[in-house]
Design a protein around this motif. Structure first.
Motif, PDB file in Angstrom:
ATOM      1  N   ALA A 180     -12.615-151.228   1.583  1.00  0.00           N
ATOM      2  CA  ALA A 180     -13.337-150.326   2.493  1.00  0.00           C
ATOM      3  C   ALA A 180     -13.149-148.869   2.073  1.00  0.00           C
ATOM      4  N   ILE A 181     -11.920-148.493   1.749  1.00  0.00           N
ATOM      5  CA  ILE A 181     -11.644-147.105   1.364  1.00  0.00           C
ATOM      6  C   ILE A 181     -12.344-146.759   0.056  1.00  0.00           C
ATOM      7  N   THR A 182     -12.217-147.628  -0.949  1.00  0.00           N
ATOM      8  CA  THR A 182     -12.852-147.330  -2.238  1.00  0.00           C
ATOM      9  C   THR A 182     -14.374-147.464  -2.142  1.00  0.00           C
ATOM     10  N   GLY A 183     -14.848-148.309  -1.246  1.00  0.00           N
ATOM     11  CA  GLY A 183     -16.287-148.403  -1.027  1.00  0.00           C
ATOM     12  C   GLY A 183     -16.829-147.115  -0.438  1.00  0.00           C
ATOM     13  N   MET A 184     -16.124-146.565   0.558  1.00  0.00           N
ATOM     14  CA  MET A 184     -16.544-145.279   1.125  1.00  0.00           C
ATOM     15  C   MET A 184     -16.406-144.170   0.082  1.00  0.00           C
TER      16      MET A 184
ATOM     17  N   ILE B 249     -17.375-139.186  -0.080  1.00  0.00           N
ATOM     18  CA  ILE B 249     -17.049-138.398   1.114  1.00  0.00           C
ATOM     19  C   ILE B 249     -15.652-137.792   1.078  1.00  0.00           C
ATOM     20  N   PHE B 250     -14.754-138.358   0.285  1.00  0.00           N
ATOM     21  CA  PHE B 250     -13.370-137.893   0.320  1.00  0.00           C
ATOM     22  C   PHE B 250     -13.201-136.501  -0.281  1.00  0.00           C
ATOM     23  N   LYS B 251     -13.942-136.208  -1.330  1.00  0.00           N
ATOM     24  CA  LYS B 251     -13.863-134.874  -1.927  1.00  0.00           C
ATOM     25  C   LYS B 251     -14.636-133.871  -1.067  1.00  0.00           C
ATOM     26  N   ARG B 252     -15.777-134.293  -0.561  1.00  0.00           N
ATOM     27  CA  ARG B 252     -16.628-133.406   0.240  1.00  0.00           C
ATOM     28  C   ARG B 252     -15.927-132.933   1.504  1.00  0.00           C
ATOM     29  N   TYR B 253     -15.165-133.812   2.130  1.00  0.00           N
ATOM     30  CA  TYR B 253     -14.496-133.465   3.382  1.00  0.00           C
ATOM     31  C   TYR B 253     -12.998-133.182   3.196  1.00  0.00           C
TER      32      TYR B 253
ATOM     33  N   VAL C  52     -11.155-148.971  -9.277  1.00  0.00           N
ATOM     34  CA  VAL C  52     -10.248-149.584  -8.298  1.00  0.00           C
ATOM     35  C   VAL C  52     -11.044-150.528  -7.394  1.00  0.00           C
ATOM     36  N   HIS C  53     -12.268-150.123  -7.034  1.00  0.00           N
ATOM     37  CA  HIS C  53     -13.126-150.989  -6.215  1.00  0.00           C
ATOM     38  C   HIS C  53     -13.458-152.279  -6.974  1.00  0.00           C
TER      39      HIS C  53
ATOM     40  N   PHE D 100     -23.725-154.648   5.328  1.00  0.00           N
ATOM     41  CA  PHE D 100     -22.938-155.875   5.453  1.00  0.00           C
ATOM     42  C   PHE D 100     -21.443-155.574   5.527  1.00  0.00           C
ATOM     43  N   ALA D 101     -20.993-154.517   4.844  1.00  0.00           N
ATOM     44  CA  ALA D 101     -19.585-154.117   4.942  1.00  0.00           C
ATOM     45  C   ALA D 101     -19.265-153.655   6.361  1.00  0.00           C
ATOM     46  N   ILE D 102     -20.148-152.858   6.934  1.00  0.00           N
ATOM     47  CA  ILE D 102     -19.933-152.383   8.308  1.00  0.00           C
ATOM     48  C   ILE D 102     -19.953-153.553   9.282  1.00  0.00           C
TER      49      ILE D 102
END
Length: 144
Positions: free
Chosen positions: A17-21, A26-30, A50-51, A122-124
């Motif tokens: 989930a983390i690597t998918g997001m 979003i991690f660098k942007r926020y 890693v994903h 589908f992940a959500i």
């Protein structure tokens, strides 16, 4: 081995989930990647691989559990059926995403967007189904 894999299920799914997001990115942007120890989340190539490696571990785990399920011929719970269907759809769309990323394969921008969005959907839905299952006390996939 089965007990170890059961204990690894939630950490592996959390990593996915983390690597998918992180593919969005979003991690660098926020500025989450600015938090000490999370800088790797701001590196798209690292997050991508890693994903993929997490997906390989997940495929092994699913193969293991599927083999046991067929060997024991147990019935699935309604929650288990739903989560397996969602997991299967997530895997199928994930494989299509892998094919899309091959160097000689070209999809239209619309097809690419559709593949990405269905994989995310589908992940959500799988996450929602798992949380709902845990909240209602229906954690098992099989009837014991």
């Amino acid at each position: 081995m089965t007990n170890i894999l059961r204990k690894l299920w939630i950490p592996v799914m959390t990593l996915m989930a983390i690597t998918g997001m992180g593919q969005m990115p979003i991690f660098k942007r926020y500025y989450i990647a600015d938090i000490p120890g999370l800088a790797w989340l701001g590196q798209p190539f690292t997050v991508h691989w890693v994903h993929y490696k997490g997906a390989a571990v997940l495929m092994f785990m699913i193969a293991w559990f599927t083999t046991l399920w067929f060997a024991k011929q147990r019935k699935l719970t309604a929650s288990g059926k739903l989560r397996i269907i969602l997991l299967a759809l997530l895997i199928i769309t994930g494989y299509v995403r892998v094919i899309k990323n091959l160097p000689d394969v070209h999809f239209s921008p619309t097809s690419t967007m559709l593949i990405d969005w269905t994989h995310l959907l589908f992940a959500i839905l799988l996450g929602v189904a798992a949380i709902w299952s845990a909240q209602t006390g229906r954690k098992d996939y099989v009837i014991k």
